[in-house]
Design a protein around this motif. Structure first.
Motif, PDB file in Angstrom:
ATOM      1  N   ASP A 153       0.853  -1.188   0.000  1.00 54.01           N
ATOM      2  CA  ASP A 153       0.000   0.000   0.000  1.00 54.01           C
ATOM      3  C   ASP A 153       0.893   1.243   0.000  1.00 54.01           C
ATOM      4  O   ASP A 153       1.628   1.498   0.955  1.00 54.01           O
ATOM      5  CB  ASP A 153      -0.905  -0.011   1.237  1.00 54.01           C
ATOM      6  N   ARG A 154       0.828   2.024  -1.054  1.00 52.32           N
ATOM      7  CA  ARG A 154       1.729   3.176  -1.182  1.00 52.32           C
ATOM      8  C   ARG A 154       1.469   4.232  -0.118  1.00 52.32           C
ATOM      9  O   ARG A 154       2.402   4.915   0.331  1.00 52.32           O
ATOM     10  CB  ARG A 154       1.583   3.799  -2.573  1.00 52.32           C
ATOM     11  N   ASP A 155       0.228   4.391   0.304  1.00 53.66           N
ATOM     12  CA  ASP A 155      -0.073   5.397   1.334  1.00 53.66           C
ATOM     13  C   ASP A 155       0.556   5.018   2.678  1.00 53.66           C
ATOM     14  O   ASP A 155       1.110   5.873   3.377  1.00 53.66           O
ATOM     15  CB  ASP A 155      -1.587   5.551   1.486  1.00 53.66           C
ATOM     16  N   ILE A 156       0.465   3.730   3.028  1.00 54.92           N
ATOM     17  CA  ILE A 156       1.093   3.271   4.271  1.00 54.92           C
ATOM     18  C   ILE A 156       2.609   3.404   4.174  1.00 54.92           C
ATOM     19  O   ILE A 156       3.277   3.835   5.122  1.00 54.92           O
ATOM     20  CB  ILE A 156       0.693   1.814   4.565  1.00 54.92           C
ATOM     21  N   LEU A 157       3.152   3.046   3.010  1.00 54.90           N
ATOM     22  CA  LEU A 157       4.593   3.179   2.804  1.00 54.90           C
ATOM     23  C   LEU A 157       5.022   4.636   2.910  1.00 54.90           C
ATOM     24  O   LEU A 157       6.058   4.943   3.530  1.00 54.90           O
ATOM     25  CB  LEU A 157       4.970   2.620   1.433  1.00 54.90           C
ATOM     26  N   TRP A 158       4.228   5.533   2.347  1.00 56.20           N
ATOM     27  CA  TRP A 158       4.599   6.943   2.382  1.00 56.20           C
ATOM     28  C   TRP A 158       4.610   7.487   3.811  1.00 56.20           C
ATOM     29  O   TRP A 158       5.470   8.301   4.172  1.00 56.20           O
ATOM     30  CB  TRP A 158       3.661   7.770   1.510  1.00 56.20           C
ATOM     31  N   GLN A 159       3.692   7.050   4.633  1.00 57.32           N
ATOM     32  CA  GLN A 159       3.691   7.478   6.035  1.00 57.32           C
ATOM     33  C   GLN A 159       4.996   7.080   6.723  1.00 57.32           C
ATOM     34  O   GLN A 159       5.571   7.853   7.497  1.00 57.32           O
ATOM     35  CB  GLN A 159       2.503   6.853   6.769  1.00 57.32           C
ATOM     36  N   LEU A 160       5.477   5.870   6.419  1.00 59.13           N
ATOM     37  CA  LEU A 160       6.738   5.409   7.000  1.00 59.13           C
ATOM     38  C   LEU A 160       7.911   6.231   6.479  1.00 59.13           C
ATOM     39  O   LEU A 160       8.781   6.653   7.252  1.00 59.13           O
ATOM     40  CB  LEU A 160       6.933   3.926   6.666  1.00 59.13           C
ATOM     41  N   VAL A 161       7.942   6.472   5.171  1.00 58.76           N
ATOM     42  CA  VAL A 161       9.043   7.225   4.571  1.00 58.76           C
ATOM     43  C   VAL A 161       9.054   8.661   5.080  1.00 58.76           C
ATOM     44  O   VAL A 161      10.118   9.214   5.409  1.00 58.76           O
ATOM     45  CB  VAL A 161       8.933   7.190   3.033  1.00 58.76           C
ATOM     46  N   ALA A 162       7.892   9.278   5.159  1.00 55.43           N
ATOM     47  CA  ALA A 162       7.812  10.678   5.593  1.00 55.43           C
ATOM     48  C   ALA A 162       8.304  10.863   7.026  1.00 55.43           C
ATOM     49  O   ALA A 162       8.838  11.922   7.375  1.00 55.43           O
ATOM     50  CB  ALA A 162       6.371  11.171   5.461  1.00 55.43           C
ATOM     51  N   LYS A 163       8.132   9.841   7.865  1.00 61.67           N
ATOM     52  CA  LYS A 163       8.610   9.926   9.246  1.00 61.67           C
ATOM     53  C   LYS A 163      10.129   9.841   9.350  1.00 61.67           C
ATOM     54  O   LYS A 163      10.709  10.285  10.341  1.00 61.67           O
ATOM     55  CB  LYS A 163       7.986   8.807  10.092  1.00 61.67           C
ATOM     56  N   ASN A 164      10.756   9.256   8.328  1.00 63.74           N
ATOM     57  CA  ASN A 164      12.186   8.994   8.409  1.00 63.74           C
ATOM     58  C   ASN A 164      13.051  10.076   7.773  1.00 63.74           C
ATOM     59  O   ASN A 164      14.267  10.062   7.961  1.00 63.74           O
ATOM     60  CB  ASN A 164      12.502   7.642   7.756  1.00 63.74           C
ATOM     61  N   PHE A 165      12.450  10.997   7.021  1.00 63.27           N
ATOM     62  CA  PHE A 165      13.239  12.028   6.347  1.00 63.27           C
ATOM     63  C   PHE A 165      12.609  13.399   6.579  1.00 63.27           C
ATOM     64  O   PHE A 165      11.393  13.551   6.507  1.00 63.27           O
ATOM     65  CB  PHE A 165      13.342  11.734   4.853  1.00 63.27           C
ATOM     66  N   ARG A 166      13.452  14.408   6.852  1.00 63.06           N
ATOM     67  CA  ARG A 166      12.959  15.748   7.179  1.00 63.06           C
ATOM     68  C   ARG A 166      12.953  16.680   5.970  1.00 63.06           C
ATOM     69  O   ARG A 166      12.065  17.523   5.850  1.00 63.06           O
ATOM     70  CB  ARG A 166      13.854  16.377   8.254  1.00 63.06           C
ATOM     71  N   CYS A 167      13.943  16.563   5.107  1.00 66.21           N
ATOM     72  CA  CYS A 167      14.152  17.529   4.030  1.00 66.21           C
ATOM     73  C   CYS A 167      12.954  17.571   3.080  1.00 66.21           C
ATOM     74  O   CYS A 167      12.596  16.541   2.475  1.00 66.21           O
ATOM     75  CB  CYS A 167      15.413  17.166   3.256  1.00 66.21           C
ATOM     76  N   PRO A 168      12.317  18.711   2.896  1.00 64.20           N
ATOM     77  CA  PRO A 168      11.152  18.805   1.999  1.00 64.20           C
ATOM     78  C   PRO A 168      11.488  18.429   0.550  1.00 64.20           C
ATOM     79  O   PRO A 168      10.688  17.756  -0.114  1.00 64.20           O
ATOM     80  CB  PRO A 168      10.719  20.274   2.110  1.00 64.20           C
ATOM     81  N   LYS A 169      12.649  18.849   0.056  1.00 62.59           N
ATOM     82  CA  LYS A 169      13.020  18.532  -1.323  1.00 62.59           C
ATOM     83  C   LYS A 169      13.250  17.026  -1.492  1.00 62.59           C
ATOM     84  O   LYS A 169      12.859  16.432  -2.508  1.00 62.59           O
ATOM     85  CB  LYS A 169      14.276  19.311  -1.728  1.00 62.59           C
ATOM     86  N   LEU A 170      13.873  16.407  -0.503  1.00 59.78           N
ATOM     87  CA  LEU A 170      14.093  14.959  -0.561  1.00 59.78           C
ATOM     88  C   LEU A 170      12.770  14.214  -0.475  1.00 59.78           C
ATOM     89  O   LEU A 170      12.547  13.234  -1.205  1.00 59.78           O
ATOM     90  CB  LEU A 170      15.032  14.529   0.564  1.00 59.78           C
ATOM     91  N   LYS A 171      11.873  14.665   0.405  1.00 61.65           N
ATOM     92  CA  LYS A 171      10.564  14.013   0.526  1.00 61.65           C
ATOM     93  C   LYS A 171       9.765  14.153  -0.757  1.00 61.65           C
ATOM     94  O   LYS A 171       9.052  13.227  -1.175  1.00 61.65           O
ATOM     95  CB  LYS A 171       9.804  14.600   1.719  1.00 61.65           C
TER      96      LYS A 171
END
Length: 388
Positions: A153-171
């Motif tokens: 599920d891409r939405d669940i995956l995105w929640q995990l990824v967003a928690k691990n990286f701060r940089c807006p450009k990288l996100k």
């Protein structure tokens, strides 16, 4: 949860993209696309640098091909410029952060020194411990995800990824990689992407922590060990009762929280029946090759005898199979089928000698790459760079 403090601009440079290009080209130097990319590497990487710096990067359409070994799968690929971006993201962000801060020691696959053989060794170690402490009463729970990559599920995956990286450009870049897929037939993560391997491995990290040192570990004191190689999981426990209850709880978490479907072959059974995992059938005191592995070796020999493959191809493929067999109780099978070809395979070399030679070659390659600066790499690819 800690998040990665690095920003995209901390690592982004033309030199970093040139190094990513070199990694993306390994093993593919004769392909027309790679020949063109290496000939135009400076222009290609400069354009990518500007797109990434200005936030203009978008993913190209995927193209697909079908493979049938070991089973039928649809593999999706991107053009070389997108693969450069994926190599850059994995090399500077996903791999270092996930390995150091997200993956636990029980997680294998896509991690240096934690491949399939290391996972199989860990399973054998866990079985020995369970047999020593609980004897024949010990059980093994094996779980496998059905169509793992397409089921993510891409939405669940995105929640995990967003928690691990701060940089807006990288996100924003990671969001593009995960969601910017124009082909409607692709669900979850496309099989074939380098980023897909790390993101898929990270998708199950909450499950790893739940079983290894979280609520389930506290609930079930009979858990001996937990090992996961991508979507294949092995949990060794003290008894059938623990196995039955733990199996139900794990299935509930995977289906309810992560929206995954459990493969029908998942089960729990006594350790005396062995564990089919990472290419081996493993017991507490021995390890055998799967029937599929033996069949693959026989197929290579048959193709060589009928002249369908060259001698060099036979040597490469048979040595790979022999390398796999050396870590199991397969000497009788290997000598029976490979003895006529020992003069081609250096069959007389010991396992230690072959391993030491392979490690020495890898160390030399890594040393050469580490010592080469991106300026030297640029000069090697473009001899006229800086002249005049």
């Amino acid at each position: 949860m800690k998040s990665c403090p690095d920003t995209l601009d901390d690592h982004l440079s033309v030199g970093a993209l040139l190094e990513a290009l070199e990694r993306a080209c390994r093993g593919k130097l004769r392909r027309d696309e790679i020949i063109w990319a290496r000939a135009n590497s400076l222009r290609l990487c400069t354009n990518l640098f500007l797109e990434l710096q200005e936030g203009r990067y978008i993913s190209s359409p995927y193209y697909s091909r079908i493979i049938r070994e070991p089973k039928k799968r649809v593999i999706y690929s991107l053009p070389i410029d997108d693969r450069i971006v994926h190599q850059f993201v994995v090399g500077h962000f996903l791999k270092p952060w996930f390995v150091d801060h997200l993956f636990i020691p029980h997680t294998y696959a896509c991690i240096t020194d934690r491949g399939s053989l290391a996972a199989a060794d860990r399973v054998k170690y866990a079985l020995r411990r369970a047999h020593r402490d609980y004897g024949k009463a010990a059980y093994v729970v094996q779980l496998d995800i059905s169509k793992f990559f397409p089921s993510i599920d891409r939405d669940i995956l995105w929640q995990l990824v967003a928690k691990n990286f701060r940089c807006p450009k990288l996100k924003a870049l990671l969001h593009t990689i995960i969601f910017d897929i124009s082909d409607q037939e692709i669900t979850g993560l496309p099989i074939g992407n380098l980023t897909s391997q790390f993101l898929a491995n990270a998708y199950l990290s909450p499950f790893d922590r739940l079983v290894a040192d979280g609520a389930l570990r506290q609930k079930y004191s009979g858990i001996v060990d937990y090992i996961r190689y991508m979507d294949d999981m092995v949990i060794v426990v003290d008894s059938k009762a623990t196995a039955r209850a733990l199996d139900a709880d794990m299935r509930a978490f995977l289906t309810d929280k992560l929206k995954l479907k459990i493969n029908r072959k998942s089960n729990y059974h006594p350790i005396e029946q062995g564990v089919d995992f990472c290419g081996y059938i493993t017991y507490h005191d021995k390890r055998f090759i799967r029937k599929r592995g033996k069949a693959a070796m026989k197929k290579i020999i048959k193709e060589f005898e009928k002249g369908r493959i060259t001698e060099q191809k036979f040597i490469e493929r048979s040595r790979a199979c022999w390398g796999h067999m050396q870590h199991a109780n397969a000497w009788n099978f290997a000598t029976k089928h490979l003895t006529p070809y020992r003069h081609l395979m250096d069959f007389q070399k010991s396992k230690l000698e072959m391993k030491q030679a392979a490690r020495a070659r890898a160390a030399e390659r890594n040393k050469a790459r580490d010592q080469e600066s991106w300026e030297d790499l640029l000069k090697r690819l473009h001899p006229d760079w800086g002249v005049g």
